[in-house]
Design an enzyme around this catalytic site. Structure first.
Site, PDB file in Angstrom:
ATOM      1  N   GLY A 169      31.996  58.162 -68.476  1.00 25.05           N
ATOM      2  CA  GLY A 169      30.794  57.471 -67.622  1.00 25.05           C
ATOM      3  C   GLY A 169      30.978  55.574 -67.396  1.00 25.05           C
ATOM      4  N   GLY A 404      54.574  38.926 -40.742  1.00 26.70           N
ATOM      5  CA  GLY A 404      53.447  38.810 -41.389  1.00 26.70           C
ATOM      6  C   GLY A 404      53.920  38.533 -42.800  1.00 26.70           C
TER       7      GLY A 404
HETATM    8  C1  HXC Z   1      25.937  61.668 -78.073  1.00 29.67           C
HETATM    9  C2  HXC Z   1      28.363  62.079 -78.460  1.00 29.67           C
HETATM   10  C3  HXC Z   1      28.407  61.453 -77.159  1.00 29.67           C
HETATM   11  C4  HXC Z   1      28.051  61.417 -75.971  1.00 29.67           C
HETATM   12  C5  HXC Z   1      30.502  62.574 -78.062  1.00 29.67           C
HETATM   13  N1  HXC Z   1      29.467  62.484 -78.627  1.00 29.67           N
HETATM   14  N2  HXC Z   1      30.227  61.878 -76.270  1.00 29.67           N
HETATM   15  N3  HXC Z   1      26.878  62.011 -79.052  1.00 29.67           N
HETATM   16  N4  HXC Z   1      25.685  61.393 -76.766  1.00 29.67           N
HETATM   17  N5  HXC Z   1      27.561  60.977 -75.253  1.00 29.67           N
HETATM   18  C6  HXC Z   1      29.330  63.185 -80.296  1.00 29.67           C
HETATM   19  C7  HXC Z   1      29.455  64.609 -80.698  1.00 29.67           C
HETATM   20  O1  HXC Z   1      28.980  65.004 -80.733  1.00 29.67           O
HETATM   21  C8  HXC Z   1      30.386  64.777 -82.139  1.00 29.67           C
HETATM   22  O2  HXC Z   1      29.504  64.221 -82.951  1.00 29.67           O
HETATM   23  C9  HXC Z   1      32.215  63.334 -81.805  1.00 29.67           C
HETATM   24  O3  HXC Z   1      30.524  62.696 -80.830  1.00 29.67           O
HETATM   25  C10 HXC Z   1      32.388  63.313 -81.625  1.00 29.67           C
HETATM   26  O4  HXC Z   1      32.555  63.876 -80.170  1.00 29.67           O
HETATM   27  P1  HXC Z   1      33.699  64.807 -79.782  1.00 29.67           P
HETATM   28  O5  HXC Z   1      33.104  65.857 -78.556  1.00 29.67           O
HETATM   29  O6  HXC Z   1      33.162  66.270 -80.569  1.00 29.67           O
HETATM   30  O7  HXC Z   1      35.794  64.856 -79.696  1.00 29.67           O
HETATM   31  P2  HXC Z   1      36.406  65.267 -78.752  1.00 29.67           P
HETATM   32  O8  HXC Z   1      36.473  66.271 -79.098  1.00 29.67           O
HETATM   33  O9  HXC Z   1      37.171  64.295 -78.743  1.00 29.67           O
HETATM   34  O10 HXC Z   1      35.660  65.090 -77.234  1.00 29.67           O
HETATM   35  C11 HXC Z   1      34.899  63.614 -76.875  1.00 29.67           C
HETATM   36  C12 HXC Z   1      34.571  63.811 -75.199  1.00 29.67           C
HETATM   37  C13 HXC Z   1      32.998  64.177 -75.593  1.00 29.67           C
HETATM   38  C14 HXC Z   1      36.034  63.838 -73.851  1.00 29.67           C
HETATM   39  C15 HXC Z   1      34.245  61.732 -75.709  1.00 29.67           C
HETATM   40  O11 HXC Z   1      32.915  64.533 -76.111  1.00 29.67           O
HETATM   41  C16 HXC Z   1      32.162  64.131 -74.300  1.00 29.67           C
HETATM   42  O12 HXC Z   1      32.572  64.778 -72.979  1.00 29.67           O
HETATM   43  N6  HXC Z   1      31.413  63.936 -74.831  1.00 29.67           N
HETATM   44  C17 HXC Z   1      30.414  63.758 -73.512  1.00 29.67           C
HETATM   45  C18 HXC Z   1      30.962  62.478 -72.385  1.00 29.67           C
HETATM   46  C19 HXC Z   1      30.508  62.380 -71.065  1.00 29.67           C
HETATM   47  O13 HXC Z   1      30.299  63.529 -70.562  1.00 29.67           O
HETATM   48  N7  HXC Z   1      29.267  61.255 -71.431  1.00 29.67           N
HETATM   49  C20 HXC Z   1      28.077  60.809 -70.766  1.00 29.67           C
HETATM   50  C21 HXC Z   1      28.663  59.976 -69.214  1.00 29.67           C
HETATM   51  S1  HXC Z   1      27.617  59.456 -68.652  1.00 29.67           S
HETATM   52  P3  HXC Z   1      29.712  64.996 -84.362  1.00 29.67           P
HETATM   53  O14 HXC Z   1      28.300  64.726 -84.870  1.00 29.67           O
HETATM   54  O15 HXC Z   1      30.235  66.472 -84.434  1.00 29.67           O
HETATM   55  O16 HXC Z   1      31.169  64.369 -84.866  1.00 29.67           O
HETATM   56  C22 HXC Z   1      26.990  58.388 -68.297  1.00 29.67           C
HETATM   57  C23 HXC Z   1      26.154  57.505 -67.851  1.00 29.67           C
HETATM   58  C24 HXC Z   1      26.302  56.022 -67.283  1.00 29.67           C
HETATM   59  O17 HXC Z   1      27.947  57.888 -69.207  1.00 29.67           O
HETATM   60  C25 HXC Z   1      26.820  55.570 -66.670  1.00 29.67           C
HETATM   61  C26 HXC Z   1      26.697  54.423 -65.916  1.00 29.67           C
HETATM   62  C27 HXC Z   1      27.123  54.424 -64.359  1.00 29.67           C
END
Ligand code: HXC
Length: 510
Positions: A169, A404
């Site tokens: 993101g 070119g």
């Molecule tokens: C809150 C989050 C989080 C998020 C991860 N965590 N992503 N908390 N918001 N976006 C937290 C988890 O709850 C977890 O907390 C800890 O971080 C580690 O995450 P895991 O999933 O256990 O780690 P991992 O298996 O290594 O996976 C990492 C990851 C995955 C691939 C990044 O967490 C993931 O897919 N997260 C979501 C990604 C996403 O879709 N984000 C939004 C994008 S949209 P605990 O407490 O268990 O340690 C965006 C909008 C902006 O960004 C766009 C602007 C143009």
């Protein structure tokens, strides 16, 4: 007083623990360093001064009111790299996965603005899961604030992003607007949406590595400018890169004392170009033999290898080197090579870094794949970038400069300051064989006649002297003396002044 100091120490220790020992251990188990360990390695010893260590998020929903961690998932501040100021932010994956809250965004925006004011590079270390899901639109607003600063600072201060964990993101869009992106192999990923979303939307099954790993982005998409083996190597190489760059567009790049004599001759260069014009040779050999101490920081070395871009020093001064690589696709200009080099040329021009262009190019890549992909517009990017560049431009044609592509590669006609050629240079509309097959089509059935025509065409154009007789080549130089001639050319251009007509901004063919 003692108890106040103790309270401060306690709070600092708590902030430094980030998401706690268990999550730090997890981070280490994955082969990653923590946000603070990374900052310490990036900056000179004891130079880091942290801001906003006690900032907390302001969310209440989804149980967030009870989950506050001082610093809120990003370590920010400034320090020095080899004594020169840089600003830095480092995302802490142990705190809510490094995700971005409103407060976390405000910390980053603060250092972005301070870097711009101070005229110092900003380096972002990314290891983060994008928008803080519990915060919703406040997080999106925070990203937009960061993007805005990325754009305002573009061309003002160097912006460098290092991807050191899974990034999705907003944590990929902000790096995309910075000048350089580096990744760490096997532990870092960049994608707009991860494999799970890809599966849901397109039913495509793909691994993190195949979707957005370092090899994909440094080798295939060209999104990343380099991939390193581990966190340590990435940080050491960023330090090396920063040494070549000015703090801002208000300065010239830093000069260093050179211990490499500019008069150094390289007799081996006299035989670098093979007698057979279709035989490749390694253009990197020329780069390493011409620049100071063979020190060359290559950008995007695994992407579009038919063109080489990177930073070096000549007589102690930074230069940006752009060179066709005859070893890969004969050094042809295709879509990827044009995009890669255009961006590099624009970076150098924005930051007052003179350009050394080494030319051995058979032309633009023909074919439907290239035409359908928009070669015309992409090739025009490089042409545009060279033409608008006002920094000192020194060009050397070693062998082919056809069609070119001759014009594009920092020719005299695009305000090249010093345009040199080796005696082996061939400056023509195209290679002799292709040329006679077109203009003497009537002789197509007579190979002997065609060969005669080809030899005549070669004798006329397969040399640098036609162009030199018109003043398009300033001098034909001996290969062994290249370093001296190039160094002296840059020296004479030290105070070059050239400005383009006033405009709000140009409209480069994007
Ligand atoms: C809150 C989050 C989080 C998020 C991860 N965590 N992503 N908390 N918001 N976006 C937290 C988890 O709850 C977890 O907390 C800890 O971080 C580690 O995450 P895991 O999933 O256990 O780690 P991992 O298996 O290594 O996976 C990492 C990851 C995955 C691939 C990044 O967490 C993931 O897919 N997260 C979501 C990604 C996403 O879709 N984000 C939004 C994008 S949209 P605990 O407490 O268990 O340690 C965006 C909008 C902006 O960004 C766009 C602007 C143009």
């Amino acid at each position: 007083m003692q108890h106040i100091i103790e309270e401060l120490e306690k709070r600092r220790a708590q902030a430094k623990l980030g998401g706690g020992e268990k999550r730090i251990a997890n981070q280490h188990a994955k082969g990653k360093l923590t946000a603070r360990e990374r900052v310490d390695l990036l900056l000179d010893e004891n130079s880091f001064e942290e801001f906003d260590m006690f900032v907390e998020h302001r969310a209440h929903e989804f149980g967030m009111a009870d989950q506050k961690i001082p610093g809120d998932g990003v370590v920010t501040g400034w320090g020095t790299i080899n004594g020169r100021v840089v600003y830095v932010f480092s995302k802490d994956f142990t705190v809510f996965g490094g995700s971005l809250s409103g407060a976390h965004a405000a910390k980053i925006v603060k250092v972005q603005q301070m870097a711009a004011k101070a005229g110092a590079p900003i380096i972002g270390l990314f290891d983060a899961g994008g928008a803080r899901i519990q915060e919703g639109v406040e997080s999106l607003a925070g990203y937009a604030d960061i993007f805005m600063e990325n754009v305002l600072s573009s061309g003002v201060i160097p912006q460098i992003s290092v991807i050191m964990g899974p990034c999705a993101g907003g944590d990929v869009y902000s790096p995309a607007m910075t000048d350089f992106i580096f990744m760490v192999k096997d532990t870092s990923y960049m994608y707009v949406t991860g494999p799970d979303v890809v599966k849901t939307v397109t039913n495509e099954s793909v691994t993190h590595e195949d979707l957005g790993g370092a090899r994909v982005h440094a080798g295939k998409s060209g999104v990343a400018d380099g991939a390193f083996e581990n966190d340590l190597e990435a940080l050491v190489q960023v330090r090396r890169l920063v040494d070549f760059l000015p703090g801002s567009n208000r300065e010239k790049p830093p000069a260093r004392e050179s211990y490499d004599n500019i008069d150094r001759q390289e007799p081996s260069l006299d035989t670098l170009v093979p007698a057979n014009p279709n035989k490749p040779y390694d253009m990197k050999e020329l780069i390493l033999k011409v620049v100071d101490e063979a020190d060359f920081f290559e950008i995007s070395s695994d992407f579009a290898k038919n063109i080489i871009c990177g930073f070096a020093r000549i007589d102690g001064e930074s230069v940006g080197v752009v060179a066709n690589q005859p070893q890969v696709l004969a050094g042809v200009l295709d879509i990827d090579a044009s995009r890669k080099a255009a961006r590099f040329v624009r970076f150098c021009d924005a930051f007052n870094i003179p350009l050394l262009t080494l030319v051995d190019v058979p032309g633009f890549m023909p074919g439907t794949k290239q035409e359908y992909g928009g070669l015309i517009k992409h090739g025009a990017k490089l042409l545009f970038a060279y033409a608008e560049a006002t920094v000192p431009k020194v060009t050397l044609i070693t062998r082919k400069a056809y069609g070119g592509a001759y014009d594009v590669m920092s020719s005299k006609h695009l305000r090249g300051d010093f345009n040199y050629a080796w005696p082996t240079a061939e400056i023509a509309v195209m290679g002799a064989k292709g040329a006679v097959e077109i203009i003497f089509r009537a002789d197509a059935k007579d190979p002997a006649k065609l060969k005669e025509r080809e030899d005549a065409y070669k004798a006329r154009f397969a040399n640098p002297f036609v162009a030199a007789s018109m003043g398009y080549i300033d001098d034909v130089i001996m290969p062994h003396g290249t370093r001296r001639r190039v160094a002296r050319a840059f020296k004479s251009l030290k105070n070059k002044q050239l400005t383009n007509p006033w405009k709000k901004h140009d409209n480069i063919p994007l």
